[in-house]
Scaffold this active site. Structure first.
Site, PDB file in Angstrom:
ATOM      1  N   GLY A  52      49.454   9.564 -96.232  1.00 38.55           N
ATOM      2  CA  GLY A  52      48.147   9.133 -95.721  1.00 38.55           C
ATOM      3  C   GLY A  52      48.124   8.224 -94.712  1.00 38.55           C
ATOM      4  N   GLY A  53      48.997   8.381 -93.812  1.00 40.22           N
ATOM      5  CA  GLY A  53      48.827   7.491 -92.325  1.00 40.22           C
ATOM      6  C   GLY A  53      47.485   7.577 -91.600  1.00 40.22           C
ATOM      7  CG  ASP A  66      52.912  16.826 -96.264  1.00 47.64           C
ATOM      8  OD1 ASP A  66      52.570  16.387 -95.310  1.00 47.64           O
ATOM      9  OD2 ASP A  66      54.197  17.139 -96.775  1.00 47.64           O
ATOM     10  CB  CYS A 113      58.511  15.354 -84.993  1.00 53.71           C
ATOM     11  SG  CYS A 113      59.954  14.590 -86.243  1.00 53.71           S
TER      12      CYS A 113
END
Length: 346
Positions: free
Chosen positions: A13-14, A33, A78
């Site tokens: 939840g960033g 997600d 990433c």
């Protein structure tokens, strides 16, 4: 006006916390997600949001049209771009879902007005970046690219990341499949007070050098928990571990003004995964002992990354899971200023 948001790769939840930190009145239409533990944390903090645990590329076009979201936020995997990895870029299977989203932007009838994307430093050198920018140009998005670090906002944590902001407000343009985009990465956000990085002779920038002589960077002690001996026990380094691996750790004290980037491997690996705390004495001069040396707690890592006090992990979340989740998350402090700029001034 309430901004309707679709949160892709929502993690813990960033992005949602960054929206709130920026004071933006928003409604998250849906979060996506595939990590079950991350989704549990997200639901724990935002129970009102519908979280979908499905591969993005498996979803029908009708679902994306139905989102009716003005803003899409994205923090895709990433691993295809990390300096420690193989750097396969778009050839990496883990890039598949993001390439699907890029392709989707041209097909949607109801396109998002705003895009905010975050990834590791290294993404800016990838072929995926070129694929993304070509598509944005063809669809009619105006975009800006940033390389920023929380140190610039006086948070004592070094976490350089690539950010892309895009706004659908320009005419679509033809763009060749082999078009290249010269690096034009910004290190300052209009209207925001940021400490500039130091420019090196080879053109690179050094964010840590940039803050060496800036006392306004806050001290680590401001982000620490006041732990009892019993509470600190799980985070202490054993004498055996200190003797064997103590020299490879990045060691900081409560009075320092920087920590290195915390990754998902924190506490599991000694080198390059995050700083440890020497609570007393001078680093390199006074011995590290099990009594004066410990890991940062997950709460402290969250504090350094800009998560608010209201953020909590479910009680059944293990320490290892907490580190992994936070290591895969983002700097709320940096994203919040970008969010405010994107929606109000870009």
């Amino acid at each position: 006006m309430v901004v309707r948001v679709a949160e892709f790769y929502s993690g813990i939840g960033g992005m949602h916390f960054a929206l709130k930190e920026a004071g933006i009145d928003c409604e998250v239409a849906r979060a996506f997600d595939i990590n079950t533990v991350a989704n549990d944390v997200y639901r724990h903090n935002f129970p009102e949001v519908s979280v979908m645990q499905r591969s993005i590329e498996s979803l029908p076009m009708s679902l994306f049209e139905a989102l009716r979201s003005e803003l899409w936020t994205m923090s895709p995997p990433c691993q295809p771009y990390t300096r420690q990895g193989l750097q396969k870029g778009s050839e990496d299977p883990r890039a598949k879902s993001f390439l699907f989203i890029i392709d989707l932007l041209a097909k949607l009838q109801r396109k998002p007005t705003y895009l905010l994307m975050e990834n590791v430093a290294g993404f800016e050198k990838s072929d995926t970046r070129a694929i993304l920018l070509r598509q944005l140009t063809r669809v009619g998005y105006r975009f800006e690219e940033y390389l920023l670090n929380p140190l610039q906002l006086c948070y004592p944590n070094s976490r350089t990341r690539y950010y892309l902001l895009a706004k659908l407000d320009t005419a679509p343009q033809n763009c060749a499949d082999d078009a290249e985009f010269p690096p034009q990465f910004r290190h300052a956000v209009p209207g925001v007070s940021l400490i500039p990085p130091t420019a090196e002779p080879d053109g690179h920038v050094d964010f840590e050098k940039g803050v060496w002589h800036h006392d306004e960077v806050r001290q680590v002690r401001e982000f620490m928990e006041d732990l009892t001996d019993e509470e600190a026990a799980p985070y202490r380094l054993s004498e055996k571990l200190l003797e064997k691996h103590g020299y490879v750790h990045d060691v900081v004290t409560p009075g320092d003004r920087r920590t290195c980037c915390f990754t998902k491997g924190y506490k599991h690996y000694a080198e390059g995964t995050g700083s440890i705390l020497q609570l007393e004495g001078v680093v390199g001069q006074d011995a590290m002992t099990a009594g004066n040396t410990r890991y940062f707690t997950p709460r402290e890592v969250a504090n350094l990354m800009g998560f608010p006090a209201s953020f909590t992990l479910p009680k059944n979340t293990s320490i290892k899971q907490g580190y992994r989740l936070l290591g895969n998350s983002l700097s709320v402090s940096v994203v919040s200023v970008l969010m405010d700029y994107l929606l109000h001034r870009m």
